[in-house]
Design a protein around this motif. Structure first.
Motif, PDB file in Angstrom:
ATOM      1  N   GLY A 119       0.763   9.837   4.754  1.00 58.56           N
ATOM      2  CA  GLY A 119      -0.127   9.213   3.783  1.00 58.56           C
ATOM      3  C   GLY A 119       0.364   9.391   2.367  1.00 58.56           C
ATOM      4  O   GLY A 119       1.478   9.859   2.112  1.00 58.56           O
ATOM      5  N   GLY A 120      -0.487   9.001   1.453  1.00 57.51           N
ATOM      6  CA  GLY A 120      -0.173   9.093   0.033  1.00 57.51           C
ATOM      7  C   GLY A 120      -1.326   8.528  -0.765  1.00 57.51           C
ATOM      8  O   GLY A 120      -2.440   8.352  -0.256  1.00 57.51           O
ATOM      9  N   THR A 121      -1.053   8.221  -2.009  1.00 56.55           N
ATOM     10  CA  THR A 121      -2.102   7.701  -2.888  1.00 56.55           C
ATOM     11  C   THR A 121      -1.898   6.194  -3.054  1.00 56.55           C
ATOM     12  O   THR A 121      -2.028   5.455  -2.103  1.00 56.55           O
ATOM     13  N   TYR A 122      -1.595   5.777  -4.256  1.00 56.06           N
ATOM     14  CA  TYR A 122      -1.354   4.347  -4.499  1.00 56.06           C
ATOM     15  C   TYR A 122       0.030   3.953  -3.994  1.00 56.06           C
ATOM     16  O   TYR A 122       1.022   4.644  -4.243  1.00 56.06           O
ATOM     17  N   PHE A 123       0.098   2.830  -3.289  1.00 55.89           N
ATOM     18  CA  PHE A 123       1.371   2.228  -2.899  1.00 55.89           C
ATOM     19  C   PHE A 123       1.403   0.796  -3.434  1.00 55.89           C
ATOM     20  O   PHE A 123       0.433   0.047  -3.254  1.00 55.89           O
ATOM     21  N   PRO A 124       2.479   0.381  -4.075  1.00 52.43           N
ATOM     22  CA  PRO A 124       2.566  -0.970  -4.651  1.00 52.43           C
ATOM     23  C   PRO A 124       2.846  -2.018  -3.571  1.00 52.43           C
ATOM     24  O   PRO A 124       3.251  -1.683  -2.450  1.00 52.43           O
ATOM     25  N   PRO A 125       2.674  -3.289  -3.898  1.00 49.39           N
ATOM     26  CA  PRO A 125       2.959  -4.346  -2.916  1.00 49.39           C
ATOM     27  C   PRO A 125       4.443  -4.562  -2.680  1.00 49.39           C
ATOM     28  O   PRO A 125       4.834  -5.139  -1.657  1.00 49.39           O
ATOM     29  N   ALA A 126       5.286  -4.113  -3.615  1.00 52.20           N
ATOM     30  CA  ALA A 126       6.742  -4.189  -3.468  1.00 52.20           C
ATOM     31  C   ALA A 126       7.330  -2.859  -3.928  1.00 52.20           C
ATOM     32  O   ALA A 126       6.717  -2.169  -4.757  1.00 52.20           O
ATOM     33  N   PRO A 127       8.479  -2.457  -3.428  1.00 51.13           N
ATOM     34  CA  PRO A 127       9.057  -1.175  -3.854  1.00 51.13           C
ATOM     35  C   PRO A 127       9.175  -1.111  -5.374  1.00 51.13           C
ATOM     36  O   PRO A 127       9.573  -2.081  -6.028  1.00 51.13           O
ATOM     37  N   ARG A 128       8.825   0.062  -5.928  1.00 53.90           N
ATOM     38  CA  ARG A 128       8.825   0.177  -7.388  1.00 53.90           C
ATOM     39  C   ARG A 128       8.898   1.647  -7.782  1.00 53.90           C
ATOM     40  O   ARG A 128       8.172   2.469  -7.243  1.00 53.90           O
ATOM     41  N   GLY A 129       9.772   1.948  -8.716  1.00 61.75           N
ATOM     42  CA  GLY A 129       9.833   3.293  -9.272  1.00 61.75           C
ATOM     43  C   GLY A 129      10.032   4.384  -8.243  1.00 61.75           C
ATOM     44  O   GLY A 129       9.501   5.488  -8.381  1.00 61.75           O
ATOM     45  N   GLY A 130      10.787   4.095  -7.206  1.00 61.48           N
ATOM     46  CA  GLY A 130      11.015   5.076  -6.163  1.00 61.48           C
ATOM     47  C   GLY A 130       9.946   5.113  -5.090  1.00 61.48           C
ATOM     48  O   GLY A 130      10.082   5.872  -4.113  1.00 61.48           O
ATOM     49  N   MET A 131       8.879   4.311  -5.248  1.00 64.64           N
ATOM     50  CA  MET A 131       7.813   4.253  -4.247  1.00 64.64           C
ATOM     51  C   MET A 131       8.091   3.137  -3.250  1.00 64.64           C
ATOM     52  O   MET A 131       8.486   2.036  -3.651  1.00 64.64           O
ATOM     53  N   PRO A 132       7.867   3.392  -1.967  1.00 60.61           N
ATOM     54  CA  PRO A 132       7.974   2.302  -0.996  1.00 60.61           C
ATOM     55  C   PRO A 132       6.790   1.361  -1.149  1.00 60.61           C
ATOM     56  O   PRO A 132       5.748   1.721  -1.685  1.00 60.61           O
ATOM     57  N   SER A 133       6.940   0.158  -0.668  1.00 62.12           N
ATOM     58  CA  SER A 133       5.813  -0.769  -0.676  1.00 62.12           C
ATOM     59  C   SER A 133       4.811  -0.367   0.397  1.00 62.12           C
ATOM     60  O   SER A 133       5.132   0.346   1.353  1.00 62.12           O
ATOM     61  N   TRP A 134       3.581  -0.860   0.248  1.00 61.01           N
ATOM     62  CA  TRP A 134       2.553  -0.585   1.245  1.00 61.01           C
ATOM     63  C   TRP A 134       2.968  -1.145   2.602  1.00 61.01           C
ATOM     64  O   TRP A 134       2.768  -0.488   3.633  1.00 61.01           O
ATOM     65  N   ARG A 135       3.578  -2.314   2.616  1.00 59.23           N
ATOM     66  CA  ARG A 135       4.006  -2.910   3.884  1.00 59.23           C
ATOM     67  C   ARG A 135       5.077  -2.038   4.547  1.00 59.23           C
ATOM     68  O   ARG A 135       5.080  -1.872   5.782  1.00 59.23           O
ATOM     69  N   MET A 136       5.967  -1.468   3.775  1.00 59.70           N
ATOM     70  CA  MET A 136       6.987  -0.578   4.330  1.00 59.70           C
ATOM     71  C   MET A 136       6.343   0.652   4.965  1.00 59.70           C
ATOM     72  O   MET A 136       6.765   1.100   6.050  1.00 59.70           O
ATOM     73  N   VAL A 137       5.329   1.192   4.313  1.00 58.86           N
ATOM     74  CA  VAL A 137       4.633   2.362   4.860  1.00 58.86           C
ATOM     75  C   VAL A 137       3.950   1.999   6.176  1.00 58.86           C
ATOM     76  O   VAL A 137       4.034   2.737   7.171  1.00 58.86           O
ATOM     77  N   LEU A 138       3.266   0.852   6.189  1.00 60.00           N
ATOM     78  CA  LEU A 138       2.598   0.410   7.415  1.00 60.00           C
ATOM     79  C   LEU A 138       3.592   0.276   8.565  1.00 60.00           C
ATOM     80  O   LEU A 138       3.342   0.754   9.687  1.00 60.00           O
ATOM     81  N   ASP A 139       4.714  -0.370   8.300  1.00 52.46           N
ATOM     82  CA  ASP A 139       5.700  -0.603   9.352  1.00 52.46           C
ATOM     83  C   ASP A 139       6.289   0.719   9.853  1.00 52.46           C
ATOM     84  O   ASP A 139       6.494   0.899  11.069  1.00 52.46           O
ATOM     85  N   ALA A 140       6.553   1.638   8.932  1.00 60.24           N
ATOM     86  CA  ALA A 140       7.177   2.906   9.325  1.00 60.24           C
ATOM     87  C   ALA A 140       6.243   3.732  10.202  1.00 60.24           C
ATOM     88  O   ALA A 140       6.666   4.310  11.217  1.00 60.24           O
ATOM     89  N   VAL A 141       4.961   3.810   9.807  1.00 61.60           N
ATOM     90  CA  VAL A 141       4.013   4.601  10.600  1.00 61.60           C
ATOM     91  C   VAL A 141       3.777   3.939  11.956  1.00 61.60           C
ATOM     92  O   VAL A 141       3.735   4.613  12.998  1.00 61.60           O
TER      93      VAL A 141
END
Length: 678
Positions: A119-141
Motif C-alpha cells: 500500500g501507500g498514500t497518494y498515487f498519481p495516474p501516471a508515473p511521476r517524481g519516482g512514484m509509480p502510477s496507480w495502475r502500475m500498483v494495481l497490476d503489480a499487486v
C-alpha cells in the motif's frame, strides 16, 4: 449508476457513491465477498476535508478504465477514517512499517483474512517524481496475488501481533516519578523553533499545531508547585508556549477574518495552511489560548480563543446542538480559494482608506504568497481596534459571497467531547454563560442521540431521519469523560457528574486491560486483525491518555481510589517514553503531572450570587491539580465533596481541602485567595 456507498451517511463515503468503482463500505459483506472470491481487499481510507483524497478520486477513481481493473481484480472498500479509526490505525501502522511514511489518502491491499500486503498514500495516474502510477500498483499487486498467494499468506502469518500498537508493550513496574516531567520539558526545548514557535527544524515545514505539548507546557508554566520542576523549567515552558501561541495566531494558519485554525501549515512560518478546518484542532487550541490568557492576561490570546470558539459555534454546530466534523480545504475546484485575496479584491470590498490599511496589516501583495494570491497574516502594522473590526466585517461580507468549502456534517462523539470541554472551560474562565450553554446543549445532544440501548455510539448523521452508527471507541468515552468533568466543574450540575461516573465505568469495564492500561476498542467490538492500544497523540490526544487524565480528575472529585488506580496502568505504559519522546505522549504527561500533584479540592456552597463570586476566585488563574464542586448547600445530591458542607450564617462558603480533609470555610474572596495560595 450509484454503488453501495449511496446507502451510507458519511459525507466522505457519499462523495464516492457515483464512482464507477464498485465500492463497498467496510463490513461483513465486503469481508465475506473477499473470502468467497479469494480476492484481495483494496481498502481506500480518507476523510471528506482531505485535499489529496479529492485529487486521487478525480484522477483515478472516476476513470472508468481504472475502475474496471479495480473491480475485476479486487474487492474495493471505502473507509471514512473518522468513522472507523480502528480500521485506519491498523492500516496506517502497516503502511508506515512498509514504506516509512503515512497519510491520507491511505490505500492498502489486504488478504481476505485482513493481513496487509502492500500500500501507500497518494498515487498519481501516471508515473511521476519516482512514484509509480496507480495502475502500475494495481497490476503489480494483482499479479503477485495471482502467482504467489500461498507464499504471501505464509509470509504474513504472524503479522497480527506486529499491528497491535502499544498492546505488545509491557508497562513499567511503577509510575514514572516527577523527574520525568522536567526531563520532558527539556527534551521539548531541543526540538523547539525559538523564532517561529512550534517544534521541528527551524523554518521548515510542515508545521502542525502541537496541542497536547502546548497544554503540557502551559500546565508546567502555571505555578511553582509543578512536581519535579527544576529552577528554570517554568520560564522555559512559558517561553515555548507563549511564542508558539503568538506565532500561530499571527500566521495564515489562523483565519484572520472568521476565526479558527486550519489543520497545519505547509511551511515553517505558519504562513500557508492546508486549508481544511477540523473541529478537534479548534477545540484543543481554544483550550490552549484560554489557558494562555489566564496565565499571562494577554488580551490578544483571549481574543483568539473567543474568535475560535465563535467560529466553531457559528460554522461547526448543527441545529440540534451537536458539533460538525470539519470544513473542506477546497472550493470552486481550488485549494484555499475561499480564504485567499489579491490587492484588487481587497480594494473592491472596502473603502479606499480601509483597503490600504488592510493590505498593509495582512501583508497582501500583487505576487501573493500562495499561487498568485495572499493568505492573510496579522504581521503588518495593525490599525486601531475600530478600524480592524470594520475591515474584518467588510472582508467577511465579501467572502460570504464566494462559494463556501464543503462541510463534513457528521457528528462524532469524541470530537464533540473535545469541543464541549473547550466551551465549558472557556465559559467558566471567561465568565461567559453563553459559552457554557453551547456546552450544555452539545452534551444533551450526545446523551440523547449517541447513546443507544445503553451504549455510546461513534457517529451521528441527520440523513435518513438521523441516527447513530458504529461502536464508540476508547477516545469517544475518554474525551466525553473529560468534557463532562469540565462541564460539571463549570456549572455544578450533579447529573453531569453522574454521567461522567457512568463513562468511567464503561471505560474500565469494556476497554480495561487489568493493570496494563486500555485497549482502543471495546471487548465486544468487531474483531479486526488486531486489538490495539494507541499510545501516540497523533494528531489528537490518545484515548488512553485522555482516559487516564479523566480518571485522575474524577477520583479527586469523588474520592474513588479505584479510578486513580486504573489510570496508573496507562501512566506506567506511556510515562516511561516521556523523557525521550514527549511530543508523542504529551497528553499522558499531562495526566502524569496531575497524578503527582497533591490532590486539592474546593467545595463552594450557598446562594448563587455569593457562590459565583467565590468561584470566580478559583477560576481567575490556572490551578493545576485542583478540582471544584459547587451547590446550594441544602443537598449534596450525590456529590461526595459537598456532603456535610453548609453555608456560614446564610452566606456562601468555600471549603479548601486536601484529599477531602478540609480547612475551616471562608466566605470572602480575599480569604479564599489566601487559602488557595497557601
Amino acid at each position: 449508476m450509484s454503488n453501495a456507498l449511496a446507502a451510507e451517511t458519511s459525507p466522505y463515503l457519499l462523495q464516492h457513491a457515483d464512482n464507477p468503482v464498485d465500492w463497498l463500505p467496510w463490513g461483513a459483506e465486503a469481508l465475506a465477498r473477499a473470502r468467497a472470491e479469494d480476492k484481495p481487499l483494496l481498502v481506500s481510507i480518507g476523510y471528506s476535508a482531505c485535499h489529496w483524497c479529492h485529487v486521487m478520486a478525480h484522477e483515478s477513481f472516476e476513470d472508468p478504465a481504472v475502475a474496471a481493473v479495480m473491480n475485476e481484480r479486487f474487492v474495493c472498500v471505502k473507509v471514512d477514517r473518522e468513522e472507523r479509526p480502528d480500521v485506519d490505525a491498523i492500516c496506517m501502522e502497516a503502511i508506515q512499517a512498509m514504506t516509512g511514511q503515512g497519510g491520507w489518502p491511505l490505500n492498502v491491499f489486504l488478504t481476505p483474512e485482513q493481513a496487509p500486503i502492500h500500500g501507500g498514500t497518494y498515487f498519481p495516474p501516471a508515473p511521476r517524481g519516482g512514484m509509480p502510477s496507480w495502475r502500475m500498483v494495481l497490476d503489480a499487486v494483482a499479479e503477485a496475488w495471482t502467482e504467489r498467494r500461498d507464499e504471501i499468506r505464509e509470509q504474513l502469518a504472524g503479522i497480527a501481533e506486529q499491528l497491535t500498537g502499544a498492546a505488545r508493550m509491557t508497562p513499567a513496574d511503577a509510575v514514572p516519578g516527577p523527574e520525568t516531567l522536567g526531563a520532558a520539558v527539556r527534551r521539548l526545548r531541543e526540538h523547539y523553533d525559538a523564532v517561529q514557535g512550534g517544534f521541528g527544524p527551524p523554518g521548515r515545514g510542515p508545521r502542525f499545531p502541537p496541542h497536547p505539548s502546548l497544554l503540557l507546557l502551559l500546565q508546567r508554566a502555571a505555578d511553582d508547585r509543578a512536581p519535579g520542576a527544576g529552577d528554570d523549567e517554568r520560564g522555559l515552558a512559558t517561553a515555548m508556549a507563549r511564542q508558539t501561541l503568538r506565532s500561530m495566531a499571527s500566521g495564515g494558519i489562523h483565519d484572520q477574518l472568521g476565526g479558527g485554525f486550519a489543520r497545519y501549515a505547509v511551511d515553517g512560518t505558519w504562513t500557508v495552511p492546508h486549508f481544511e478546518k477540523m473541529l478537534y484542532d479548534n477545540a484543543l487550541l481554544a483550550r490552549a489560548y484560554v489557558q494562555g490568557w489566564l496565565l499571562w492576561q494577554d488580551a490578544g490570546l483571549r481574543e483568539v480563543a473567543e474568535r475560535t470558539l465563535a467560529f466553531v459555534a457559528r460554522e461547526l454546530r448543527g441545529p440540534e446542538g451537536g458539533f460538525l466534523a470539519a470544513l473542506d480545504a477546497d472550493s470552486e475546484g481550488e485549494e484555499g480559494r475561499f480564504y485567499v485575496w489579491t490587492p484588487d479584491e481587497i480594494r473592491a470590498a472596502l473603502p479606499a482608506a480601509e483597503a490600504a490599511a488592510a493590505i498593509e496589516w495582512f501583508g497582501v501583495t500583487p505576487e501573493g504568497n500562495f499561487e498568485g494570491r495572499s493568505v492573510l497574516e496579522d504581521r503588518g502594522i495593525a490599525p486601531d481596534p475600530v478600524t480592524r473590526e470594520r475591515i474584518r466585517e467588510g472582508l467577511l461580507a465579501a467572502r460570504s459571497q464566494r462559494v463556501r468549502p464543503g462541510t463534513d456534517d457528521k457528528r462524532l462523539a469524541g470530537w464533540n467531547g473535545l469541543a464541549i470541554h473547550a466551551f465549558a472551560e472557556a465559559g467558566a474562565a471567561l465568565g461567559r454563560d453563553d459559552l457554557l450553554q453551547v456546552a450544555r446543549e452539545a452534551l444533551a445532544f450526545v446523551r440523547r442521540e449517541l447513546v443507544v440501548d445503553g451504549r455510546l455510539r461513534r457517529a451521528w448523521s441527520h440523513r435518513d431521519g438521523g441516527g447513530a452508527r458504529h461502536d464508540a471507541v476508547l477516545e469517544d468515552h475518554a474525551f466525553l469523560l473529560e468534557a463532562a468533568i469540565a462541564l460539571y466543574e463549570a456549572d455544578g450540575d450533579p447529573d453531569v457528574l453522574a454521567w461522567a461516573r457512568w463513562l468511567a465505568d464503561e471505560i474500565l469495564g469494556r476497554f480495561g486491560d487489568g493493570d496494563r492500561g486500555f485497549f482502543s476498542t471495546a471487548d465486544d467490538a468487531e474483531a479486526l486483525l488486531a486489538r490495539r492500544k494507541e499510545l501516540d497523540d497523533a494528531p489528537i490526544p490518545s484515548g488512553g491518555a485522555a482516559a487516564a487524565r479523566g480518571l485522575v480528575r474524577l477520583a479527586a472529585l469523588t474520592g474513588e481510589h479505584r479510578l486513580a488506580a486504573a489510570a496508573e496502568g496507562w501512566l506506567r505504559l506511556a510515562g516511561p517514553l516521556g523523557a525521550e519522546h514527549p511530543q508523542a505522549v504529551a497528553y499522558a504527561l499531562l495526566a502524569l503531572d496531575e497524578h503527582h500533584r497533591v490532590p486539592r479540592e474546593v467545595a463552594v456552597v450557598g446562594p448563587e450570587d455569593g457562590r459565583e463570586e467565590l468561584l470566580a476566585v478559583v477560576r481567575e488563574r490556572p490551578r493545576p491539580g485542583l478540582v471544584v464542586a459547587s451547590g446550594d448547600g441544602d443537598d449534596a445530591r450525590g456529590v461526595p465533596l459537598l456532603e456535610g458542607r453548609g453555608t456560614v450564617d446564610g452566606r456562601a462558603a468555600a471549603y479548601v481541602c486536601e484529599r477531602f480533609a478540609c480547612r475551616a470555610p471562608v466566605t470572602d474572596a480575599d480569604a479564599l485567595r489566601a487559602a488557595l495560595d497557601a
